[in-house]
Write a protein that holds these residues in place. Structure first.
Motif, PDB file in Angstrom:
ATOM      1  N   SER A 207       0.905  -1.335  -0.089  1.00  0.00           N
ATOM      2  CA  SER A 207      -0.138  -0.164   0.001  1.00  0.00           C
ATOM      3  C   SER A 207       0.850   1.426  -0.037  1.00  0.00           C
ATOM      4  O   SER A 207       1.500   1.411   0.820  1.00  0.00           O
ATOM      5  N   ILE A 208       0.756   2.080  -0.987  1.00  0.00           N
ATOM      6  CA  ILE A 208       1.408   3.334  -1.129  1.00  0.00           C
ATOM      7  C   ILE A 208       1.172   4.303   0.044  1.00  0.00           C
ATOM      8  O   ILE A 208       1.687   4.879   0.652  1.00  0.00           O
ATOM      9  N   GLU A 209      -0.168   4.153   0.271  1.00  0.00           N
ATOM     10  CA  GLU A 209      -0.914   5.203   1.180  1.00  0.00           C
ATOM     11  C   GLU A 209      -0.471   4.754   2.713  1.00  0.00           C
ATOM     12  O   GLU A 209      -0.090   5.566   3.517  1.00  0.00           O
ATOM     13  N   GLU A 210      -0.281   3.516   2.827  1.00  0.00           N
ATOM     14  CA  GLU A 210       0.237   2.970   4.279  1.00  0.00           C
ATOM     15  C   GLU A 210       1.612   3.240   4.439  1.00  0.00           C
ATOM     16  O   GLU A 210       2.196   3.826   5.535  1.00  0.00           O
ATOM     17  N   ALA A 211       2.417   3.025   3.208  1.00  0.00           N
ATOM     18  CA  ALA A 211       3.921   3.384   3.537  1.00  0.00           C
ATOM     19  C   ALA A 211       4.216   4.980   3.795  1.00  0.00           C
ATOM     20  O   ALA A 211       5.159   5.223   4.653  1.00  0.00           O
ATOM     21  N   VAL A 212       3.380   5.775   2.965  1.00  0.00           N
ATOM     22  CA  VAL A 212       3.731   7.282   3.135  1.00  0.00           C
ATOM     23  C   VAL A 212       3.288   7.549   4.478  1.00  0.00           C
ATOM     24  O   VAL A 212       4.162   8.390   5.330  1.00  0.00           O
ATOM     25  N   TYR A 213       2.112   7.101   5.319  1.00  0.00           N
ATOM     26  CA  TYR A 213       1.683   7.360   6.496  1.00  0.00           C
ATOM     27  C   TYR A 213       2.514   7.056   7.573  1.00  0.00           C
ATOM     28  O   TYR A 213       2.849   7.885   8.559  1.00  0.00           O
ATOM     29  N   ILE A 214       3.254   5.886   7.465  1.00  0.00           N
ATOM     30  CA  ILE A 214       3.723   5.588   8.586  1.00  0.00           C
ATOM     31  C   ILE A 214       5.241   5.493   8.739  1.00  0.00           C
ATOM     32  O   ILE A 214       6.226   5.352   9.469  1.00  0.00           O
ATOM     33  N   SER A 215       6.030   5.694   7.561  1.00  0.00           N
ATOM     34  CA  SER A 215       7.385   5.656   7.078  1.00  0.00           C
ATOM     35  C   SER A 215       8.032   6.665   7.227  1.00  0.00           C
ATOM     36  O   SER A 215       7.723   8.126   7.165  1.00  0.00           O
TER      37      SER A 215
END
Length: 267
Positions: A207-215
């Motif tokens: 998930s692009i959104e997940e990666a950007v959100y948490i990373s």
């Protein structure tokens, strides 16, 4: 948003003075299938780095090589300067499919890594209860996996990884099997836990959104054979209301930039 492109020198080793994990020249083949080619990366201490890329690019393969669960065809991995030759106590793995012992209670599952290390029962139960509370499962210590929802089982897996006090936590798409509401809550919890624990997290996601959100950092891998395409450091303020992040201009711009780079690989 800070973006570091690495295409121009694929054989270069991208290191940091604070790197705890260093990956040098990693290649992996399965018979005639080349999964990874010349991966050179560092993972900074106390940061969360996501591995992101199209299906089949070798994200999980790389994670398992770092974990010492499978061997590389070439290259090396070091953790705190020590070469990885197999699993070790400085690393803990959170599996996508929970990997819980069905015959054991939540407390026993969380304490299992400590039990293997020879920690006394009273001490390991105390530690396990502390991490069960941290992941929001207080009161479920005596339940069995079949009595828990998928989201709760994943929390048990995370608590087990945290309880052994490993320096590096390796997470293979840990939220993919839960519904969207639980996934969002887990993401918020992970940001909080990373800040509180000051551990190094390496996180595989589709998930692009997940990666950007948490990373703190996102490593983009190219299609098979997986190579480092870009390293992106999202410039996002994660303090305050978590829901605000999804409306943040830097968040939206980073998601769009990554999508533009990856969509060419989507069939």
């Amino acid at each position: 948003m800070a973006v570091t492109a690495v295409r121009e020198k694929p054989s270069a080793i991208h290191t940091s003075l604070e790197a705890i994990v260093e990956v040098k020249g990693i290649c992996k083949s399965y018979g005639n299938v080349e999964a990874l080619r010349d991966i050179n990366l560092d993972f900074p201490r106390g940061k969360l780095t996501s591995l992101l890329g199209p299906s089949g690019c070798g994200k999980t393969t790389l994670l398992k090589i770092i974990a010492g669960l499978i061997g590389a065809s070439a290259g090396s991995v070091t953790v705190d300067g020590k070469r990885v030759s197999g699993p070790g106590p400085e690393r803990a793995f959170v599996f996508q499919d929970f990997a819980l012992m069905p015959w054991a209670t939540v407390l026993r599952n969380v304490a299992f890594g400590l039990e293997l290390r020879g920690t006394g029962k009273a001490e390991r139960d105390e530690i396990a209860r502390r991490y069960i509370a941290q992941v929001g499962l207080s009161g479920f210590e005596d339940k069995y996996p079949h009595e828990l929802s998928g989201g709760m089982r994943q929390r048990v897996g995370l608590a087990r990884a945290l309880s052994v006090d490993a320096e590096v936590l390796l997470l293979d798409e840990p939220f993919s099997a839960v519904d969207e509401q639980n996934r969002r809550k887990f993401q918020e919890d992970l940001i909080r836990l990373r800040s509180a624990q000051n551990k190094t997290f390496i996180f595989v996601t589709h998930s692009i959104e997940e990666a950007v959100y948490i990373s703190d950092r996102i490593v983009l891998l190219s299609p098979r054979p997986g190579r480092v395409s870009q390293v992106i450091e999202p410039d996002i303020d994660r303090s305050g209301d978590p829901d605000r992040i999804h409306r943040d201009k830097h968040y939206l711009d980073t998601v769009e930039e990554i999508w533009q780079g990856l969509k060419q690989y989507v069939e």
